[in-house]
Scaffold this active site. Structure first.
Site, mmCIF file in Angstrom:
data_model
loop_
_atom_site.group_PDB
_atom_site.id
_atom_site.type_symbol
_atom_site.label_atom_id
_atom_site.label_comp_id
_atom_site.label_asym_id
_atom_site.label_seq_id
_atom_site.Cartn_x
_atom_site.Cartn_y
_atom_site.Cartn_z
ATOM 1 N N HIS A 188 0.786 -1.239 0.000
ATOM 2 C CA HIS A 188 0.000 0.000 0.000
ATOM 3 C C HIS A 188 0.821 1.295 0.000
ATOM 4 C CE1 HIS A 188 -3.426 -2.506 0.277
ATOM 5 N NE2 HIS A 188 -3.566 -2.583 1.590
ATOM 6 N N GLU A 192 -11.407 -3.713 -2.983
ATOM 7 C CA GLU A 192 -10.441 -2.722 -3.484
ATOM 8 C C GLU A 192 -10.228 -2.987 -4.966
ATOM 9 O OE1 GLU A 192 -6.909 -3.273 -0.855
ATOM 10 O OE2 GLU A 192 -8.378 -4.360 0.327
ATOM 11 N N HIS A 197 -9.607 2.038 0.175
ATOM 12 C CA HIS A 197 -9.550 0.919 1.111
ATOM 13 C C HIS A 197 -10.668 0.971 2.157
ATOM 14 C CE1 HIS A 197 -7.745 -2.296 3.424
ATOM 15 N NE2 HIS A 197 -6.700 -2.353 2.622
#
Ligand code: BGC
Length: 367
Positions: A123, A332, A194
């Site tokens: 991420h 996602e 997210h």
């Protein structure tokens, strides 16, 4: 005189565009002010978004009796988001999901990133887009545009990258998220939101009774550190087959599936069936008690369906709820994990002169 009118015209346009000033939502430790904006439509649906991490803090949607309740996990204060969050509601980038060993080679040059998750990059790194204060470009009751400039080699990624993000709330209770980006050097990019959804309303219970359907007949199979093996495995006959709607909890602990064991449940990217690059409906989630339904559409090739397996009750969020295991589910929309190291996967490279453009929407209704 003519110029005076012109000046007034531009000023009024500006005022119109900015007519949602938002509310102060605190400051970061570096002293940057954060604003929380409320988008609202005539049906009463509300989406609260802050310019820290582009975080969706609240989504209020009606249940089948018309009762408005919150369908995402999160906190009441900025400080809690800064202290400890598993990316609740945030924009993840520059590269959402994992990159093997935090390394990739682009145009013959190797780049090294943070490898903070089990030795893998996750991420966007230690201070990813989820932890940045974004600039507010425009805010109205129905939309919010934010921008962020990520400097060359920030978190190890090449190129000065300029990102624009727009959230839009429609009268059809659809929250659209569109992203645009340009770079001055070749780079890799994989942006996503997210949000952890819990359609029960105010996270009354875990998400195991939610029903999920995903338009994907293949799964991006992973190894024990959740890095793709390169195989797109057929889901037919496995607990990953959501081509027809299934209750999430029905097969989530089926340890006869190696992929279930590796993910600790669902924590995988599904390779969507729709033609590459086309925008289509890709997933539906229904919560049978409240009657709430969410339809996800995107132009991305994959969706990471993560069932909050790592939530362990140590975080207490809005409404005083301690978020236990599987209290939220994420969908996602994204490119496949580790794409920079997997030449057979669709490319995540962005080059100077090209514009990255992608769109995802979450639409809420009653089943
Ligand atoms: C990942 C999970 C991770 C979660 C929060 C998801 O996108 O796939 O493995 O725990 O994000 O970091």
């Amino acid at each position: 005189m003519k110029y005076c009118f012109l000046a007034l015209f531009f000023m009024s346009q500006n005022l119109l565009a900015m007519h949602n000033p938002g509310k102060p939502f605190g400051q970061t430790p570096a002293g940057e002010s954060v604003t929380l904006f409320t988008l609202k439509n005539a049906k009463g649906m509300e989406v609260h978004i802050m310019n820290y991490g582009g975080i969706i803090q609240k989504i209020l949607t009606p249940d089948r009796t018309g009762k408005l309740e919150d369908v995402v996990l999160g906190f009441e204060t900025l400080d809690e988001y800064i202290k400890d969050t598993p990316y609740f509601g945030a924009i993840v980038g520059r590269f959402g999901n994992r990159i093997a060993a935090g390394k990739f080679t682009l145009d013959g040059k190797e780049y090294t990133l943070a490898a903070q998750n089990n030795g893998q990059h996750l991420h966007g790194g230690l201070v990813g887009f989820d932890k940045k204060v974004w600039q507010v470009l425009e805010a109205s009751d129905r939309s919010l545009s934010l921008s962020y400039i990520s400097k060359d080699l920030e978190e190890g990624f090449p190129g000065n990258l300029s990102v624009k993000l727009t959230y839009t709330l429609s009268e059809e209770n659809e929250l659209g998220i569109s992203y645009e980006a340009t770079t001055d050097k070749a780079t890799v990019l994989n942006l996503s939101n997210h949000s952890y959804f819990n359609l029960s309303g105010n996270a009354k219970r875990d998400i195991l009774a939610h029903e999920v359907q995903i338009n994907a007949s293949r799964l991006v199979a992973v190894n024990k550190v959740l890095i793709p093996t390169g195989v797109l495995a057929p889901v037919a006959g496995t607990p990953f087959d959501f081509t027809k709607s299934h209750v999430v909890g029905d097969r989530i602990n089926d340890t006869s599936s190696e992929q279930i064991v590796l993910g600790g449940g669902y924590d995988h990217c599904w390779a969507l069936d729709k033609p590459f690059g086309s925008y289509a409906k890709i997933a539906t989630v229904v919560e049978p008690v409240s009657g709430r339904k969410m339809v996800v559409s995107t132009d991305q090739p994959g969706v990471q369906f993560y069932t909050g397996n790592f939530l362990d009750g140590h975080l207490t969020g809005k409404y005083g709820v301690a978020y236990g295991k599987r209290f939220g589910l994420c969908l996602e929309t994204e490119h496949f994990p580790d794409s920079p190291n997997q030449s057979a996967f669709p490319s995540t490279v962005l080059r100077p002169g090209d514009t990255y453009k992608t769109k995802t929407a979450y639409q809420f209704s009653i089943n």
